[in-house]
Design a protein around this motif. Structure first.
Motif, PDB file in Angstrom:
ATOM      1  N   PRO A  35      44.064  40.262  56.909  1.00  0.00           N
ATOM      2  CA  PRO A  35      44.209  41.146  58.065  1.00  0.00           C
ATOM      3  C   PRO A  35      42.893  41.725  58.572  1.00  0.00           C
ATOM      4  CG  PRO A  35      44.983  42.240  56.078  1.00  0.00           C
ATOM      5  CD  PRO A  35      44.695  40.810  55.711  1.00  0.00           C
ATOM      6  N   PRO A  43      48.453  40.234  61.056  1.00  0.00           N
ATOM      7  CA  PRO A  43      49.029  40.602  59.763  1.00  0.00           C
ATOM      8  C   PRO A  43      50.518  40.302  59.653  1.00  0.00           C
ATOM      9  CG  PRO A  43      48.427  42.552  61.014  1.00  0.00           C
ATOM     10  CD  PRO A  43      47.896  41.366  61.761  1.00  0.00           C
ATOM     11  N   THR A  52      51.542  37.360  57.447  1.00  0.00           N
ATOM     12  CA  THR A  52      51.220  37.452  56.023  1.00  0.00           C
ATOM     13  C   THR A  52      52.202  36.621  55.206  1.00  0.00           C
ATOM     14  OG1 THR A  52      50.321  39.660  56.302  1.00  0.00           O
ATOM     15  CG2 THR A  52      50.974  39.058  54.088  1.00  0.00           C
ATOM     16  N   TYR A  74      55.822  40.408  56.024  1.00  0.00           N
ATOM     17  CA  TYR A  74      55.000  41.546  56.406  1.00  0.00           C
ATOM     18  C   TYR A  74      55.815  42.821  56.317  1.00  0.00           C
ATOM     19  CZ  TYR A  74      52.285  44.799  59.186  1.00  0.00           C
ATOM     20  OH  TYR A  74      51.589  45.897  59.610  1.00  0.00           O
ATOM     21  N   GLU A 108      55.290  46.758  57.516  1.00  0.00           N
ATOM     22  CA  GLU A 108      54.463  47.765  58.193  1.00  0.00           C
ATOM     23  C   GLU A 108      54.225  48.967  57.281  1.00  0.00           C
ATOM     24  OE1 GLU A 108      54.322  50.458  62.263  1.00  0.00           O
ATOM     25  OE2 GLU A 108      55.906  48.978  62.018  1.00  0.00           O
ATOM     26  N   GLN A 145      54.071  49.048  53.971  1.00  0.00           N
ATOM     27  CA  GLN A 145      53.075  48.698  52.957  1.00  0.00           C
ATOM     28  C   GLN A 145      51.676  48.613  53.561  1.00  0.00           C
ATOM     29  OE1 GLN A 145      54.557  45.105  51.158  1.00  0.00           O
ATOM     30  NE2 GLN A 145      55.776  46.232  49.662  1.00  0.00           N
ATOM     31  N   HIS A 146      51.596  48.085  54.771  1.00  0.00           N
ATOM     32  CA  HIS A 146      50.301  47.981  55.446  1.00  0.00           C
ATOM     33  C   HIS A 146      49.736  49.380  55.701  1.00  0.00           C
ATOM     34  CE1 HIS A 146      47.851  45.557  58.644  1.00  0.00           C
ATOM     35  NE2 HIS A 146      47.100  46.467  58.061  1.00  0.00           N
ATOM     36  N   HIS A 182      46.674  39.540  49.430  1.00  0.00           N
ATOM     37  CA  HIS A 182      48.112  39.254  49.475  1.00  0.00           C
ATOM     38  C   HIS A 182      48.451  37.860  48.948  1.00  0.00           C
ATOM     39  CE1 HIS A 182      46.502  37.976  53.422  1.00  0.00           C
ATOM     40  NE2 HIS A 182      47.245  36.925  53.163  1.00  0.00           N
ATOM     41  N   THR A 190      43.262  46.776  61.872  1.00  0.00           N
ATOM     42  CA  THR A 190      43.980  45.693  61.202  1.00  0.00           C
ATOM     43  C   THR A 190      45.487  45.779  61.434  1.00  0.00           C
ATOM     44  OG1 THR A 190      44.369  46.815  59.070  1.00  0.00           O
ATOM     45  CG2 THR A 190      42.240  45.683  59.362  1.00  0.00           C
ATOM     46  N   LEU A 191      45.954  46.878  61.982  1.00  0.00           N
ATOM     47  CA  LEU A 191      47.395  47.093  62.186  1.00  0.00           C
ATOM     48  C   LEU A 191      47.882  46.361  63.425  1.00  0.00           C
ATOM     49  CD1 LEU A 191      47.325  50.907  61.431  1.00  0.00           C
ATOM     50  CD2 LEU A 191      48.271  49.125  59.942  1.00  0.00           C
TER      51      LEU A 191
END
Length: 118
Positions: free
Chosen positions: A15, A22, A25, A29, A31, A33-34, A57, A109-110
């Motif tokens: 990411p 991301p 992933t 994925y 959100e 956890q991100h 990951h 990165t989001l």
């Protein structure tokens, strides 16, 4: 005693890569956890570390490795001084390879940031 990085090449879906989404992933994925990974980001220039690292990951629990994108961000623009001190004795830090342009900040990165740019 010096330590050695388990992973030195950035993965394809990292990411931290501007070209990566991301949401692609491997293994799905999350959100939540991100967003929780913000706890791994040190305040730039602070002498107080987070005591946490972002794991890649692509590695399974119990076989974790540092996220190469996170590592190089925190050593570079993130200016994580405690991490810099920790890796000074790392025997293979010079072998680390990034793949393409990188985000400067965790927030970028989001997916929300990606959607605003794209």
């Amino acid at each position: 005693m010096s330590w050695r990085l388990k992973r030195v090449r950035q993965c394809a879906k990292c990411p931290w890569k501007i070209s990566a989404d991301p949401r692609d992933t491997p293994n799905g994925y999350s959100e939540d956890q991100h967003l929780a990974l913000a706890a791994t980001i040190a305040h730039p220039g602070s002498l107080v570390g987070t005591g946490r690292a972002m794991a890649c990951h692509e590695h399974q629990p119990g076989d974790e490795a540092h996220c190469v994108g996170w590592l190089m961000n925190q050593l570079g623009p993130g200016n994580n001084i405690p991490l810099r001190l920790q890796v000074r004795d790392c025997e293979n830090i010079g072998a680390v390879m990034l793949d393409g342009l990188q985000h400067e900040r965790f927030e970028d990165t989001l997916p929300i940031a990606i959607d605003e740019v794209g």
